[in-house]
Design a protein around this motif. Structure first.
Motif, PDB file in Angstrom:
ATOM      1  N   TYR A  32     -10.951 -11.462 -17.572  1.00  0.00           N
ATOM      2  CA  TYR A  32      -9.966 -10.641 -16.574  1.00  0.00           C
ATOM      3  C   TYR A  32      -9.426  -9.362 -17.007  1.00  0.00           C
ATOM      4  O   TYR A  32      -9.698  -9.070 -18.439  1.00  0.00           O
ATOM      5  CB  TYR A  32      -8.667 -11.612 -16.207  1.00  0.00           C
ATOM      6  CG  TYR A  32      -7.727 -11.784 -17.155  1.00  0.00           C
ATOM      7  CD1 TYR A  32      -8.032 -12.915 -18.024  1.00  0.00           C
ATOM      8  CD2 TYR A  32      -6.601 -11.140 -17.416  1.00  0.00           C
ATOM      9  CE1 TYR A  32      -7.146 -13.399 -19.071  1.00  0.00           C
ATOM     10  CE2 TYR A  32      -5.846 -11.756 -18.446  1.00  0.00           C
ATOM     11  CZ  TYR A  32      -5.913 -12.757 -19.253  1.00  0.00           C
ATOM     12  OH  TYR A  32      -5.131 -13.040 -20.396  1.00  0.00           O
ATOM     13  N   MET A  34      -6.178  -6.423 -17.157  1.00  0.00           N
ATOM     14  CA  MET A  34      -4.828  -6.193 -16.650  1.00  0.00           C
ATOM     15  C   MET A  34      -4.601  -4.774 -16.866  1.00  0.00           C
ATOM     16  O   MET A  34      -5.157  -4.141 -17.631  1.00  0.00           O
ATOM     17  CB  MET A  34      -4.011  -6.654 -17.526  1.00  0.00           C
ATOM     18  CG  MET A  34      -3.720  -8.241 -17.247  1.00  0.00           C
ATOM     19  SD  MET A  34      -2.402  -9.056 -18.375  1.00  0.00           S
ATOM     20  CE  MET A  34      -1.005  -8.478 -17.292  1.00  0.00           C
ATOM     21  N   ALA A  50      -5.980   0.685 -18.154  1.00  0.00           N
ATOM     22  CA  ALA A  50      -6.377  -0.872 -17.963  1.00  0.00           C
ATOM     23  C   ALA A  50      -7.224  -1.607 -19.367  1.00  0.00           C
ATOM     24  O   ALA A  50      -7.297  -0.451 -20.068  1.00  0.00           O
ATOM     25  CB  ALA A  50      -7.398  -1.137 -17.024  1.00  0.00           C
ATOM     26  N   ALA A  97      -1.030  -5.282 -13.000  1.00  0.00           N
ATOM     27  CA  ALA A  97      -1.598  -5.780 -12.053  1.00  0.00           C
ATOM     28  C   ALA A  97      -2.633  -6.591 -12.981  1.00  0.00           C
ATOM     29  O   ALA A  97      -3.064  -6.101 -14.015  1.00  0.00           O
ATOM     30  CB  ALA A  97      -2.457  -4.826 -11.167  1.00  0.00           C
ATOM     31  N   LEU A  98      -3.304  -7.508 -12.349  1.00  0.00           N
ATOM     32  CA  LEU A  98      -4.257  -8.424 -12.915  1.00  0.00           C
ATOM     33  C   LEU A  98      -5.459  -8.528 -12.188  1.00  0.00           C
ATOM     34  O   LEU A  98      -5.497  -8.785 -10.867  1.00  0.00           O
ATOM     35  CB  LEU A  98      -3.860  -9.780 -13.337  1.00  0.00           C
ATOM     36  CG  LEU A  98      -4.498 -10.781 -13.994  1.00  0.00           C
ATOM     37  CD1 LEU A  98      -3.800 -11.908 -15.042  1.00  0.00           C
ATOM     38  CD2 LEU A  98      -5.593 -11.806 -13.342  1.00  0.00           C
ATOM     39  N   LYS A  99      -6.683  -8.356 -12.515  1.00  0.00           N
ATOM     40  CA  LYS A  99      -7.916  -8.454 -11.842  1.00  0.00           C
ATOM     41  C   LYS A  99      -8.765  -9.611 -12.582  1.00  0.00           C
ATOM     42  O   LYS A  99      -9.034  -9.413 -13.833  1.00  0.00           O
ATOM     43  CB  LYS A  99      -8.719  -7.237 -11.918  1.00  0.00           C
ATOM     44  CG  LYS A  99     -10.073  -7.481 -11.458  1.00  0.00           C
ATOM     45  CD  LYS A  99     -10.876  -6.847 -10.683  1.00  0.00           C
ATOM     46  CE  LYS A  99     -12.013  -7.001 -10.206  1.00  0.00           C
ATOM     47  NZ  LYS A  99     -12.287  -8.521  -9.583  1.00  0.00           N
ATOM     48  N   GLN A 107     -14.381  -1.363 -11.575  1.00  0.00           N
ATOM     49  CA  GLN A 107     -13.515  -2.630 -11.089  1.00  0.00           C
ATOM     50  C   GLN A 107     -12.269  -2.626 -11.882  1.00  0.00           C
ATOM     51  O   GLN A 107     -11.320  -3.061 -11.248  1.00  0.00           O
ATOM     52  CB  GLN A 107     -14.398  -3.863 -11.319  1.00  0.00           C
ATOM     53  CG  GLN A 107     -15.474  -4.192 -10.342  1.00  0.00           C
ATOM     54  CD  GLN A 107     -16.006  -5.480 -10.537  1.00  0.00           C
ATOM     55  OE1 GLN A 107     -15.697  -6.314 -11.549  1.00  0.00           O
ATOM     56  NE2 GLN A 107     -16.975  -5.773  -9.455  1.00  0.00           N
ATOM     57  N   TYR A 114      -7.636  -5.006  -7.578  1.00  0.00           N
ATOM     58  CA  TYR A 114      -6.725  -6.283  -8.497  1.00  0.00           C
ATOM     59  C   TYR A 114      -6.192  -7.314  -7.493  1.00  0.00           C
ATOM     60  O   TYR A 114      -6.025  -6.938  -6.207  1.00  0.00           O
ATOM     61  CB  TYR A 114      -5.753  -5.221  -8.908  1.00  0.00           C
ATOM     62  CG  TYR A 114      -6.102  -4.725 -10.526  1.00  0.00           C
ATOM     63  CD1 TYR A 114      -6.991  -3.597 -10.436  1.00  0.00           C
ATOM     64  CD2 TYR A 114      -5.552  -5.312 -11.524  1.00  0.00           C
ATOM     65  CE1 TYR A 114      -7.338  -3.091 -11.554  1.00  0.00           C
ATOM     66  CE2 TYR A 114      -5.980  -4.710 -12.761  1.00  0.00           C
ATOM     67  CZ  TYR A 114      -7.042  -3.971 -12.736  1.00  0.00           C
ATOM     68  OH  TYR A 114      -7.492  -3.364 -14.070  1.00  0.00           O
ATOM     69  N   ASP A 115      -5.916  -8.350  -8.048  1.00  0.00           N
ATOM     70  CA  ASP A 115      -5.498  -9.354  -7.258  1.00  0.00           C
ATOM     71  C   ASP A 115      -4.128  -9.803  -7.400  1.00  0.00           C
ATOM     72  O   ASP A 115      -3.660 -10.298  -6.337  1.00  0.00           O
ATOM     73  CB  ASP A 115      -6.389 -10.783  -7.800  1.00  0.00           C
ATOM     74  CG  ASP A 115      -8.006 -10.688  -7.771  1.00  0.00           C
ATOM     75  OD1 ASP A 115      -8.653 -10.671  -8.971  1.00  0.00           O
ATOM     76  OD2 ASP A 115      -8.593 -10.182  -6.605  1.00  0.00           O
ATOM     77  N   TRP A 117      -0.020  -8.613  -8.283  1.00  0.00           N
ATOM     78  CA  TRP A 117       0.855  -7.284  -8.650  1.00  0.00           C
ATOM     79  C   TRP A 117       2.183  -7.982  -9.082  1.00  0.00           C
ATOM     80  O   TRP A 117       2.676  -8.796  -8.480  1.00  0.00           O
ATOM     81  CB  TRP A 117       0.767  -6.467  -7.577  1.00  0.00           C
ATOM     82  CG  TRP A 117      -0.476  -5.763  -7.215  1.00  0.00           C
ATOM     83  CD1 TRP A 117      -1.505  -6.326  -6.720  1.00  0.00           C
ATOM     84  CD2 TRP A 117      -0.832  -4.346  -7.796  1.00  0.00           C
ATOM     85  NE1 TRP A 117      -2.575  -5.399  -6.310  1.00  0.00           N
ATOM     86  CE2 TRP A 117      -2.317  -4.146  -7.218  1.00  0.00           C
ATOM     87  CE3 TRP A 117      -0.373  -3.459  -8.425  1.00  0.00           C
ATOM     88  CZ2 TRP A 117      -2.792  -3.370  -7.363  1.00  0.00           C
ATOM     89  CZ3 TRP A 117      -1.205  -2.308  -8.637  1.00  0.00           C
ATOM     90  CH2 TRP A 117      -2.590  -2.289  -8.019  1.00  0.00           C
TER      91      TRP A 117
END
Length: 127
Positions: A32, A34, A50, A97-99, A107, A114-115, A117
């Motif tokens: 992941y 951030m 990021a 945020a985290l992806k 990405q 991002y998934d 927040w």
């Protein structure tokens, strides 16, 4: 689910520094990123920086490169954004945020990818 909580915003003068923190809790993932994004009044949310959590690879927007530094503390599940030489145009609400499952640099830097927040923290830089 993942919870993200930002802190560290405030009112500063141009040229000052601030450090934002983002504490993460909840589910964990093996791959992941951030990131920090910001949104000024009347503008769209934009990418700032990021970090790929597993290997520490970092990405920066051109507007903050050389002034902002993103870092992470694995033990504390916390991400930081050290902001130096702040300018009035840095004034915005800053979101962490985290992806999940980052496969490309695009990405890691794309707001739409991002998934999760946080709620945001206000940074105001006066001239």
């Amino acid at each position: 689910q993942v919870q993200l909580v930002e802190s560290g915003g405030g009112l500063v003068q141009a040229g000052d520094s601030l450090r934002l923190s983002c504490a993460a809790s909840g589910r964990t993932f093996s791959n992941y990123a951030m990131g920090w994004f910001r949104q000024a009044p009347g503008k769209e949310r934009e990418f700032a920086a990021a970090v790929i959590w597993s290997d520490g690879t970092t990405y920066y927007a051109d507007s903050v490169k050389g002034r902002f530094t993103i870092s992470r503390d694995n033990a504390k599940n916390t991400m930081y954004l050290q902001m130096n030489s702040l300018k009035p145009e840095d004034t915005a609400v800053y979101f962490c945020a985290l992806k999940r499952w980052v496969l490309t640099p695009a990405q890691a830097m794309g707001v739409d990818f991002y998934d999760y927040w946080g709620q945001g923290t206000q940074v105001t830089v006066s001239s």
